[in-house]
Design a protein around this motif. Structure first.
Motif, PDB file in Angstrom:
ATOM      1  N   VAL A 197       0.925  -1.175  -0.141  1.00  0.00           N
ATOM      2  CA  VAL A 197      -0.160  -0.111  -0.746  1.00  0.00           C
ATOM      3  C   VAL A 197       0.821   1.207  -0.158  1.00  0.00           C
ATOM      4  O   VAL A 197       1.528   1.499   0.643  1.00  0.00           O
ATOM      5  N   VAL A 198       0.434   2.519  -0.724  1.00  0.00           N
ATOM      6  CA  VAL A 198       0.535   3.399  -0.900  1.00  0.00           C
ATOM      7  C   VAL A 198      -0.531   4.510  -0.968  1.00  0.00           C
ATOM      8  O   VAL A 198      -1.167   4.725  -1.441  1.00  0.00           O
ATOM      9  N   LEU A 199      -0.313   5.253   0.364  1.00  0.00           N
ATOM     10  CA  LEU A 199      -1.161   6.339   0.971  1.00  0.00           C
ATOM     11  C   LEU A 199      -1.130   7.702   0.430  1.00  0.00           C
ATOM     12  O   LEU A 199       0.369   7.933   1.345  1.00  0.00           O
ATOM     13  N   LEU A 200      -1.972   8.220   0.056  1.00  0.00           N
ATOM     14  CA  LEU A 200      -1.221  10.121  -0.418  1.00  0.00           C
ATOM     15  C   LEU A 200      -1.413  10.696   0.401  1.00  0.00           C
ATOM     16  O   LEU A 200      -2.784  10.377   0.059  1.00  0.00           O
ATOM     17  N   GLU A 201      -1.601  11.467   1.113  1.00  0.00           N
ATOM     18  CA  GLU A 201      -1.697  12.584   2.462  1.00  0.00           C
ATOM     19  C   GLU A 201      -1.568  14.158   1.910  1.00  0.00           C
ATOM     20  O   GLU A 201      -0.279  14.222   1.710  1.00  0.00           O
ATOM     21  N   ARG A 202      -2.049  15.272   1.429  1.00  0.00           N
ATOM     22  CA  ARG A 202      -1.628  16.236   0.636  1.00  0.00           C
ATOM     23  C   ARG A 202      -1.189  17.501   1.942  1.00  0.00           C
ATOM     24  O   ARG A 202      -0.176  17.642   2.011  1.00  0.00           O
ATOM     25  N   ASP A 203      -1.617  17.216   2.943  1.00  0.00           N
ATOM     26  CA  ASP A 203      -1.212  17.730   4.120  1.00  0.00           C
ATOM     27  C   ASP A 203      -1.024  16.499   5.166  1.00  0.00           C
ATOM     28  O   ASP A 203       0.213  16.010   4.844  1.00  0.00           O
ATOM     29  N   LEU A 204      -1.556  16.608   6.539  1.00  0.00           N
ATOM     30  CA  LEU A 204      -1.166  16.253   7.424  1.00  0.00           C
ATOM     31  C   LEU A 204      -2.598  14.648   7.530  1.00  0.00           C
ATOM     32  O   LEU A 204      -3.291  15.086   7.189  1.00  0.00           O
ATOM     33  N   CYS A 205      -1.879  13.514   7.518  1.00  0.00           N
ATOM     34  CA  CYS A 205      -3.031  12.676   8.132  1.00  0.00           C
ATOM     35  C   CYS A 205      -4.273  12.923   9.276  1.00  0.00           C
ATOM     36  O   CYS A 205      -3.436  13.271  10.239  1.00  0.00           O
ATOM     37  N   GLY A 206      -5.276  12.886   9.037  1.00  0.00           N
ATOM     38  CA  GLY A 206      -6.103  13.555   9.843  1.00  0.00           C
ATOM     39  C   GLY A 206      -6.187  15.027  10.726  1.00  0.00           C
ATOM     40  O   GLY A 206      -7.061  15.103  11.487  1.00  0.00           O
ATOM     41  N   SER A 207      -5.967  15.243   9.264  1.00  0.00           N
ATOM     42  CA  SER A 207      -6.425  16.461  10.176  1.00  0.00           C
ATOM     43  C   SER A 207      -6.949  17.739   9.272  1.00  0.00           C
ATOM     44  O   SER A 207      -7.121  18.971   9.255  1.00  0.00           O
ATOM     45  N   ARG A 208      -8.042  17.197   7.893  1.00  0.00           N
ATOM     46  CA  ARG A 208      -8.896  17.888   7.857  1.00  0.00           C
ATOM     47  C   ARG A 208     -10.737  16.780   8.691  1.00  0.00           C
ATOM     48  O   ARG A 208     -10.042  17.298   9.913  1.00  0.00           O
ATOM     49  N   SER A 209     -11.273  17.427   7.776  1.00  0.00           N
ATOM     50  CA  SER A 209     -12.527  16.160   8.839  1.00  0.00           C
ATOM     51  C   SER A 209     -13.026  15.427   9.503  1.00  0.00           C
ATOM     52  O   SER A 209     -13.175  15.416  10.097  1.00  0.00           O
ATOM     53  N   SER A 210     -11.476  14.557   9.173  1.00  0.00           N
ATOM     54  CA  SER A 210     -12.123  13.126  10.069  1.00  0.00           C
ATOM     55  C   SER A 210     -10.797  13.607  11.433  1.00  0.00           C
ATOM     56  O   SER A 210     -11.397  12.957  12.579  1.00  0.00           O
ATOM     57  N   GLY A 211     -10.076  14.576  11.802  1.00  0.00           N
ATOM     58  CA  GLY A 211      -9.920  15.251  12.711  1.00  0.00           C
ATOM     59  C   GLY A 211     -10.570  16.804  13.481  1.00  0.00           C
ATOM     60  O   GLY A 211      -9.931  16.621  14.383  1.00  0.00           O
ATOM     61  N   VAL A 212     -11.384  16.967  12.549  1.00  0.00           N
ATOM     62  CA  VAL A 212     -11.877  18.150  13.593  1.00  0.00           C
ATOM     63  C   VAL A 212     -12.851  17.666  13.913  1.00  0.00           C
ATOM     64  O   VAL A 212     -13.394  18.996  13.458  1.00  0.00           O
ATOM     65  N   ASN A 213     -13.540  16.618  13.636  1.00  0.00           N
ATOM     66  CA  ASN A 213     -15.370  17.116  13.350  1.00  0.00           C
ATOM     67  C   ASN A 213     -15.756  16.593  15.532  1.00  0.00           C
ATOM     68  O   ASN A 213     -14.911  16.834  15.762  1.00  0.00           O
ATOM     69  N   TYR A 214     -16.551  16.735  15.861  1.00  0.00           N
ATOM     70  CA  TYR A 214     -17.559  17.115  16.333  1.00  0.00           C
ATOM     71  C   TYR A 214     -17.011  16.129  17.863  1.00  0.00           C
ATOM     72  O   TYR A 214     -16.725  15.963  19.067  1.00  0.00           O
ATOM     73  N   GLY A 215     -16.630  15.041  17.402  1.00  0.00           N
ATOM     74  CA  GLY A 215     -16.149  13.342  17.718  1.00  0.00           C
ATOM     75  C   GLY A 215     -17.159  12.418  18.426  1.00  0.00           C
ATOM     76  O   GLY A 215     -16.598  11.117  19.533  1.00  0.00           O
ATOM     77  N   GLY A 216     -18.114  12.917  18.201  1.00  0.00           N
ATOM     78  CA  GLY A 216     -19.414  11.781  17.769  1.00  0.00           C
ATOM     79  C   GLY A 216     -19.288  10.010  17.338  1.00  0.00           C
ATOM     80  O   GLY A 216     -19.237  10.078  16.528  1.00  0.00           O
ATOM     81  N   VAL A 217     -19.736   8.761  18.406  1.00  0.00           N
ATOM     82  CA  VAL A 217     -19.803   7.726  17.992  1.00  0.00           C
ATOM     83  C   VAL A 217     -20.699   7.330  17.875  1.00  0.00           C
ATOM     84  O   VAL A 217     -21.008   6.281  19.141  1.00  0.00           O
ATOM     85  N   ARG A 218     -21.373   7.394  17.135  1.00  0.00           N
ATOM     86  CA  ARG A 218     -22.755   7.070  17.279  1.00  0.00           C
ATOM     87  C   ARG A 218     -23.396   6.843  16.238  1.00  0.00           C
ATOM     88  O   ARG A 218     -23.185   6.280  15.350  1.00  0.00           O
ATOM     89  N   ARG A 219     -24.304   5.398  16.699  1.00  0.00           N
ATOM     90  CA  ARG A 219     -25.398   4.742  15.389  1.00  0.00           C
ATOM     91  C   ARG A 219     -26.502   5.493  15.443  1.00  0.00           C
ATOM     92  O   ARG A 219     -26.932   5.013  14.634  1.00  0.00           O
ATOM     93  N   GLN A 220     -27.357   5.489  16.483  1.00  0.00           N
ATOM     94  CA  GLN A 220     -28.281   6.190  16.597  1.00  0.00           C
ATOM     95  C   GLN A 220     -28.940   7.113  15.437  1.00  0.00           C
ATOM     96  O   GLN A 220     -28.153   7.886  15.754  1.00  0.00           O
TER      97      GLN A 220
END
Length: 394
Positions: A40-63
């Motif tokens: 695997v080669v993963l290419l990230e423009r910035d830092l991994c997790g620096s966009r929506s994956s890292g700045v979201n609310y942090g809810g871990v919900r199924r409901q």
């Protein structure tokens, strides 16, 4: 991200799978693929997790998820419980419970209908009357609630810890995770994808995963699969530390404010009307009127916040589709191309499961989790054109 993920690559790399995008979906797919033995080669423009994956609310919900997403949510649920062994950190994950407030009788009827609709998925939902809410919540909840729905095993986590940790775990497992390597061009010659990225780096792979978040639409369109993906950014804020009073991650039926209190006492808040933004805008901020609306909604719901000080606000860039469902699955035009994007601000909890699904599709051509509802073919697809990616990928 920290070492060992950062590497100085050769100028030409050949691999089994190339991934564009180092958010929680792309990084978890890289980890799952390595566990199945793929290079695997993963290419990230910035830092991994620096966009929506890292700045979201942090809810871990199924409901609250539509039934077509619940198989993914259920698959992700046990993954979150084993984060320490999987990625080396618990990411501050805890099953605090997720409580959805009803502010009217019609809201309560909608929560009751959802409990019936989701019964086969065994979410363990508990419907609470107004009296039960007051008995359990005490004075911290304002008078707006006429009842609600509690999912005791849903919870919360710190996205700034979890998302980069998936990328580090993928790197430790042998994936080449290359940060600050924007992809400038992607071409398919009928057998291989040829990617040009970073400072002259060239990557060749028979398989490409499009996990570029709000910027993924450009790549899909290049291969004849345009989607009506639009970008917006939510309003997020965090308060000063307050005495502990909020036991659950909190949402509102019909949308609006959402909040959670972390062990330090700070409240993480989000919601309001997400503002549209161009995907080319790499830096976003919360506008003052939006922040004012957010705080008024929060105070109406939680009077304890009336005198609380905000110490930080932030936003990010999310990719949204009109049916509020992601694109997940194989390309209909190009063999070896797989999509995983458009999670409409609700991809954090299901992200690790989506990564596993993408790895399954690459490895065996099928997924054990139903994903037909997320096919890109639900959108019109004119003929493909091979052109360089637009500015969003530079």
């Amino acid at each position: 991200m920290n070492a060992p993920a950062l590497q100085t690559p050769a100028r030409r790399l050949k691999t089994d799978v190339a991934i564009i995008g180092g958010g929680i979906v792309g990084a978890s797919a890289a980890l799952a693929l390595r566990q199945l033995g793929h290079r695997v080669v993963l290419l990230e423009r910035d830092l991994c997790g620096s966009r929506s994956s890292g700045v979201n609310y942090g809810g871990v919900r199924r409901q609250g998820r539509l039934p077509v997403q619940l198989p993914l949510a259920q698959r992700a649920h046990p993954i979150w419980a084993r984060l320490p062994e999987l990625i080396g950190t618990d990411g501050e994950y805890r099953r605090s419970g997720h409580f959805k407030i009803a502010r009217s009788e019609s809201d309560m009827a909608a929560l009751e209908a959802y409990a019936d609709l989701s019964r086969d998925f065994d979410l363990g939902l508990q419907l609470l009357s107004a009296d039960q809410v007051r008995a359990q919540c005490g004075p911290w909840l304002g008078g707006a609630a006429v009842g609600g729905s509690l999912c005791p095993e849903d919870g919360q986590a710190n996205p700034r810890l979890v998302s980069p940790a998936f990328a580090r775990a993928a790197a430790r497992a042998g994936a080449q995770v290359l940060e600050r390597h924007a992809v400038h061009e992607v071409v398919h010659d009928g057998a291989l994808f040829h990617l040009r990225a970073g400072d002259g780096l060239q990557v060749q792979a028979p398989v490409l995963l499009n996990c570029a978040g709000a910027w993924a639409g450009a790549l899909a369109a290049q291969f004849g699969e345009p989607v009506p993906l639009v970008s917006n950014h939510p309003a997020m804020a965090v308060t000063e530390p307050l005495p502990a009073f909020l036991p659950w991650s909190l949402g509102v039926e019909g949308g609006g404010i959402y909040c959670r209190q972390v062990p330090s006492g700070q409240l993480v808040l989000g919601g309001g009307q997400a503002e549209p933004v161009s995907a080319d805008a790499l830096h976003t901020r919360v506008a003052a009127p939006t922040l004012g609306t957010l705080m008024q909604q929060a105070i109406d719901l939680l009077p304890e916040l009336r005198h609380a000080q905000l110490i930080r606000t932030w936003s990010g860039t999310e990719g949204n589709l009109p049916d509020r469902q992601p694109v997940l699955g194989p390309s209909a035009t190009t063999p070896g191309l797989f999509h995983g994007f458009g999670f409409c601000g609700a991809g954090f909890q299901i992200g690790p499961a989506v990564g596993e699904v993408l790895a399954e599709l690459v490895h065996s051509g099928r997924s054990s989790t139903p994903i037909e509802a997320f096919a890109i073919t639900r959108f019109p697809s004119p003929a493909a054109v091979q052109t360089p990616l637009p500015g969003a990928h530079r």
